[in-house]
Write an enzyme that holds these catalytic residues in place. Structure first.
Site, PDB file in Angstrom:
ATOM      1  N   MET A  22      79.912  46.468  43.827  1.00  0.00           N
ATOM      2  CA  MET A  22      80.407  45.780  45.012  1.00  0.00           C
ATOM      3  C   MET A  22      80.317  46.688  46.229  1.00  0.00           C
ATOM      4  SD  MET A  22      83.626  43.518  43.690  1.00  0.00           S
ATOM      5  CE  MET A  22      83.368  42.245  42.439  1.00  0.00           C
ATOM      6  N   CYS A  23      80.638  46.160  47.378  1.00  0.00           N
ATOM      7  CA  CYS A  23      80.405  46.836  48.657  1.00  0.00           C
ATOM      8  C   CYS A  23      81.488  47.863  48.965  1.00  0.00           C
ATOM      9  CB  CYS A  23      80.350  45.799  49.769  1.00  0.00           C
ATOM     10  SG  CYS A  23      79.244  44.411  49.430  1.00  0.00           S
TER      11      CYS A  23
END
Length: 266
Positions: A1-2
């Site tokens: 994920m970011c």
């Protein structure tokens, strides 16, 4: 994920968050410590507020560590409110339109997380948008669509209520296809004056979120993970929280919107 970072306070150069610290956002783009994957190389973006009502924005599909313009821009741009994001895609092509932050009028938005089973409920969510906001949908990510759902639900006047109702739309849409809702939402958004953030998940654990002061006390930061572990005292933001940050202070309130889905599903 970011991974992402947001700042509010006295104007500082963006490099003070994005590039200069030992574990800056650029460093996190290739060596994140608290994400499922260490590499966040599917593009990046900046949104910053200056003298105009709407934010400036710069996005590209290159990894943040390899863009020759990013460090130069961050050395020159000063802002008292900005959002910065490095992307690890959970869906959607690597394109500028899919890179965060997303912008509409004075609002900017970025997200770490995902809507599980998004392709099964995407059409239902898009159909709930008014025509004017549907016309602003340029990419294919769940993040951008969630931002537009918030705008449709009254973000301009009721940020927490709008986020609550947008989550309820996602939960209700999942119920309509007999799918357990699987939303992970650690997001930041701003209107040029106030910075907001959410940490919430309908299932499992929400992505990490921390709050702390920038070194020197010039302002406050909200981050996916600390960028200077020898600097400010970083405080984890609890799951199920809605953060409101102004230049005068910060409040953290409970965020538990899933019950609102009953009104939509009924």
């Amino acid at each position: 994920m970011c991974r992402w970072a947001a700042y509010l306070g006295d104007p500082v150069f963006l490099e003070d968050v994005v590039a200069a610290p030992c574990h800056s956002l650029i460093a996190q783009s290739h060596q994140a410590l608290e994400a499922k994957t260490a590499t966040n190389g599917d593009g990046f973006g900046l949104a910053w507020y200056g003298e105009r009502r709407e934010p400036g924005r710069y996005r590209d599909v290159l990894p943040a560590w390899s863009d020759c313009n990013l460090r130069s821009l961050c050395r020159q741009i000063r802002s008292g409110l900005f959002l910065a994001h490095v992307r690890a895609s959970t869906g959607g092509a690597t394109s500028r339109d899919n890179c965060h932050p997303f912008v509409s009028g004075r609002w900017s938005f970025m997200h770490n997380g995902q809507i599980g089973g998004f392709e099964r409920i995407r059409r239902r969510l898009e159909e709930s948008l008014p025509d004017a906001l549907y016309a602003e949908l340029h990419g294919t990510t769940d993040s951008e669509l969630f931002f537009l759902l918030m705008l449709a639900e009254g973000l301009e006047t009721d940020p927490q209520g709008a986020a609550t109702r947008a989550v309820a739309h996602v939960v209700a849409a999942a119920g309509q296809v007999a799918m357990e809702p699987a939303l992970k939402l650690t997001a930041a958004f701003a209107d040029g004056e106030t910075l907001y953030a959410i940490r919430y998940a309908t299932i499992g654990t929400a992505p990490t979120l921390y709050a702390g002061e920038l070194r020197g006390g010039s302002g406050r930061c909200l981050v996916s993970e600390p960028f200077d572990r020898d600097g400010p005292q970083w405080a984890p933001v609890p799951e199920g929280s809605f953060v409101t940050m102004t230049r005068a202070g910060m409040s953290v309130r409970p965020f538990a919107p899933a019950v609102a889905s009953l009104a939509l599903a009924g």
